[in-house]
Design a protein around this motif. Structure first.
Motif, mmCIF file in Angstrom:
data_model
loop_
_atom_site.group_PDB
_atom_site.id
_atom_site.type_symbol
_atom_site.label_atom_id
_atom_site.label_comp_id
_atom_site.label_asym_id
_atom_site.label_seq_id
_atom_site.Cartn_x
_atom_site.Cartn_y
_atom_site.Cartn_z
ATOM 1 N N ASN A 312 1.054 -1.710 -0.070
ATOM 2 C CA ASN A 312 0.486 0.110 0.089
ATOM 3 C C ASN A 312 0.938 1.150 -0.007
ATOM 4 N N ASN A 313 1.873 1.253 0.483
ATOM 5 C CA ASN A 313 3.038 2.387 0.918
ATOM 6 C C ASN A 313 4.171 2.089 0.762
ATOM 7 N N GLU A 314 3.891 0.814 -0.141
ATOM 8 C CA GLU A 314 5.906 0.758 0.123
ATOM 9 C C GLU A 314 6.424 0.472 -2.172
ATOM 10 N N ILE A 315 7.911 0.897 -2.361
ATOM 11 C CA ILE A 315 7.749 0.865 -3.405
ATOM 12 C C ILE A 315 9.196 -0.282 -3.183
ATOM 13 N N ARG A 316 9.413 -0.660 -4.484
ATOM 14 C CA ARG A 316 10.866 -1.350 -4.495
ATOM 15 C C ARG A 316 11.624 -1.608 -5.894
ATOM 16 N N LEU A 317 12.783 -1.266 -5.442
ATOM 17 C CA LEU A 317 14.110 -1.349 -6.095
ATOM 18 C C LEU A 317 14.723 -2.422 -6.298
ATOM 19 N N VAL A 318 14.728 -2.820 -7.394
ATOM 20 C CA VAL A 318 16.001 -4.098 -7.346
ATOM 21 C C VAL A 318 17.531 -3.606 -8.458
ATOM 22 N N THR A 319 18.408 -3.686 -7.877
ATOM 23 C CA THR A 319 19.957 -3.546 -8.457
ATOM 24 C C THR A 319 20.233 -5.068 -9.655
ATOM 25 N N HIS A 320 20.425 -5.007 -10.404
ATOM 26 C CA HIS A 320 21.220 -6.231 -11.424
ATOM 27 C C HIS A 320 22.477 -5.928 -12.416
ATOM 28 N N LEU A 321 22.744 -6.750 -13.602
ATOM 29 C CA LEU A 321 24.161 -6.336 -13.805
ATOM 30 C C LEU A 321 23.797 -4.888 -14.947
ATOM 31 N N ASP A 322 22.981 -4.932 -15.268
ATOM 32 C CA ASP A 322 22.377 -3.405 -16.317
ATOM 33 C C ASP A 322 22.100 -2.464 -16.173
ATOM 34 N N PHE A 323 22.613 -2.101 -14.720
ATOM 35 C CA PHE A 323 22.573 -0.934 -13.834
ATOM 36 C C PHE A 323 24.377 -0.487 -13.618
ATOM 37 N N THR A 324 24.647 0.824 -13.709
ATOM 38 C CA THR A 324 25.258 1.025 -13.703
ATOM 39 C C THR A 324 25.721 1.982 -12.708
ATOM 40 N N ASP A 325 27.263 2.194 -12.511
ATOM 41 C CA ASP A 325 27.565 3.423 -11.849
ATOM 42 C C ASP A 325 26.436 4.754 -12.144
ATOM 43 N N GLN A 326 26.849 4.763 -13.813
ATOM 44 C CA GLN A 326 26.357 6.244 -14.223
ATOM 45 C C GLN A 326 24.904 6.336 -13.831
ATOM 46 N N MET A 327 23.852 5.411 -13.817
ATOM 47 C CA MET A 327 22.713 4.322 -13.491
ATOM 48 C C MET A 327 22.407 5.066 -12.469
ATOM 49 N N LEU A 328 22.656 4.307 -11.580
ATOM 50 C CA LEU A 328 22.831 4.534 -9.842
ATOM 51 C C LEU A 328 23.324 6.779 -9.884
ATOM 52 N N GLU A 329 24.326 6.896 -10.209
ATOM 53 C CA GLU A 329 24.490 8.370 -9.798
ATOM 54 C C GLU A 329 22.818 9.001 -10.282
ATOM 55 N N TYR A 330 22.795 8.706 -11.443
ATOM 56 C CA TYR A 330 21.446 9.791 -11.921
ATOM 57 C C TYR A 330 20.670 9.687 -10.970
ATOM 58 N N THR A 331 19.796 7.981 -10.659
ATOM 59 C CA THR A 331 18.755 7.747 -9.634
ATOM 60 C C THR A 331 19.122 7.922 -8.293
ATOM 61 N N GLU A 332 20.288 8.589 -7.748
ATOM 62 C CA GLU A 332 20.534 9.539 -6.597
ATOM 63 C C GLU A 332 20.260 10.702 -6.690
ATOM 64 N N GLU A 333 20.813 11.544 -7.865
ATOM 65 C CA GLU A 333 20.264 12.935 -8.267
ATOM 66 C C GLU A 333 18.521 13.264 -8.339
ATOM 67 N N VAL A 334 17.830 12.197 -8.680
ATOM 68 C CA VAL A 334 16.987 11.844 -8.801
ATOM 69 C C VAL A 334 16.129 12.139 -7.995
ATOM 70 N N LEU A 335 16.552 11.175 -6.953
ATOM 71 C CA LEU A 335 15.835 10.301 -5.796
ATOM 72 C C LEU A 335 15.991 11.942 -4.883
ATOM 73 N N GLN A 336 16.997 12.487 -4.743
ATOM 74 C CA GLN A 336 17.400 13.458 -3.601
ATOM 75 C C GLN A 336 16.243 14.801 -4.459
ATOM 76 N N LYS A 337 15.572 15.101 -5.321
ATOM 77 C CA LYS A 337 15.120 16.130 -5.845
ATOM 78 C C LYS A 337 13.698 15.730 -5.916
ATOM 79 N N LEU A 338 13.148 14.813 -6.370
ATOM 80 C CA LEU A 338 12.294 14.437 -5.522
ATOM 81 C C LEU A 338 10.994 15.292 -3.984
ATOM 82 N N LYS A 339 10.118 15.422 -4.850
ATOM 83 C CA LYS A 339 9.013 16.548 -3.240
ATOM 84 C C LYS A 339 7.825 16.148 -3.366
ATOM 85 N N PHE A 340 6.998 16.475 -2.794
ATOM 86 C CA PHE A 340 6.244 15.819 -2.394
ATOM 87 C C PHE A 340 5.109 16.792 -1.016
#
Length: 340
Positions: A312-340
């Motif tokens: 009901n109020n949970e989200i799942r993220l799963v890392t894997h071999l196609d998830f690169t360090d560049q993608m990690l940095e981008y995801t971290e930036e987006v998660l830090q910017k989100l506001k609700f």
């Protein structure tokens, strides 16, 4: 940049894996004549310290076949209350095997010896016979929590003493092994059947294996047939599985390290109530009251980051071999910017 964190099942074969598939020496597996399938099954059995293995299209099939060959209709299986075999396999426990279930809470899905002991039914005609204890390693709904063999052994020993069969849903077993340091070859002595998946973190496009004794796997082959799981020139898929077992186990540690970095970012976000401890490659976070799950997913999707609702109020993220360090940095930036 597209970042798909819905599951580790979204991985695609690397060029090296595709090359191995292209070079496969295939035959008709239903006749037992596919060299690659035979090699994969032997490799999986040896890796888990067991006698034989059976290649199947999916982990759901290997789980359900394993439970079927270990039980009779109207018996009962003990498992975690949100175990994959109970929650995400289409009611197969009841439909395929005629089993009822005794559900345990566990610690993030890891059940204890005490819970198992208390769940076994007495010898009473009013209650179903307890026939199987099924564990899951790692635990999907537990946020990728994992058992060590030290935790499994007392449960397994208890089952042996009481003539209760032991099944392991090891869809992400190798994720657990790279964390605990346990030897995969030691697992066979603690279970009657083990299911492992090749198409998650190991990166193969399709396929799972059921591992067990020669007698149980002979029975399992018959069940696979009437389930429609007998494939013909399956060696092209088996070759991918062989490559995965030979090359993609140790690198699972990279997925776990990236998952922990996501955990650290999420812990400090105002919209996050809590993050389940990250043991392997699964990150589950709970949102604070008043923040809508679908709204968070929609905002992530606007940035081409994809995740799944996991409650009901949970989200799942799963890392894997196609998830690169560049993608990690981008995801971290987006998660830090989100506001609700």
């Amino acid at each position: 940049m597209k970042v798909d964190l819905r599951s580790d099942t979204v991985t695609k074969p690397t060029q090296a894996m595709l090359d191995a598939m292209f070079m496969a020496q295939v035959g008709d597996d239903v006749f037992g004549e596919d060299e690659e399938v035979n090699k994969l099954e032997a490799m999986a059995a040896k890796k888990l310290g067991m006698e034989a293995a059976l290649f199947c299209p999916s982990g759901t099939m290997t789980n359900q076949i394993g439970l079927k060959v270990l039980s009779q209709p109207y018996q009962e299986v003990i498992c975690y209350e949100a175990a994959h075999i109970y929650k995400y396999e289409g009611g197969g426990l009841a439909g395929t095997s005629g089993l009822s279930t005794k559900l345990l809470k566990g610690d993030r899905g890891r059940v204890s010896l005490k819970e198992v002991q208390e769940a076994v039914n007495p010898d009473d005609i009013h209650a179903p016979v307890t026939s199987i204890v099924a564990l899951e390693n790692t635990v999907n709904k537990g946020g990728g929590s994992c058992y060590s063999l030290q935790q499994i052994k007392p449960i397994s020993d208890f089952c042996l003493r009481h003539k209760i069969s032991r099944h392991l849903d090891g869809a992400r077993l190798f994720n657990a092994l790279v964390e605990t340091g346990d030897a995969s070859e030691d697992y066979g002595q603690y279970f009657d059947t083990i299911s492992i998946c090749l198409s998650k973190g190991l990166g193969a496009p399709v396929g799972s294996l059921l591992v067990g004794t020669k007698d149980l796997i002979h029975q399992a082959r018959r069940v696979r047939k009437y389930m429609g799981g007998g494939m013909r020139q399956a060696g092209y898929l088996a070759a991918a599985g062989i490559y995965a077992l030979q090359n993609n186990i140790d690198r699972l540690k990279d997925d776990h390290a990236r998952a922990r970095k996501l955990e650290e970012v999420l812990k400090n976000r105002a919209y996050v109530k809590q993050v389940l401890p990250v043991d392997t490659n699964i990150v589950i976070f709970e949102l604070v009251d008043g923040v809508d799950t679908m709204q968070v997913l929609a905002q992530l999707a606007e940035h081409q980051i994809y995740a799944v609702r996991f409650g009901n109020n949970e989200i799942r993220l799963v890392t894997h071999l196609d998830f690169t360090d560049q993608m990690l940095e981008y995801t971290e930036e987006v998660l830090q910017k989100l506001k609700f």
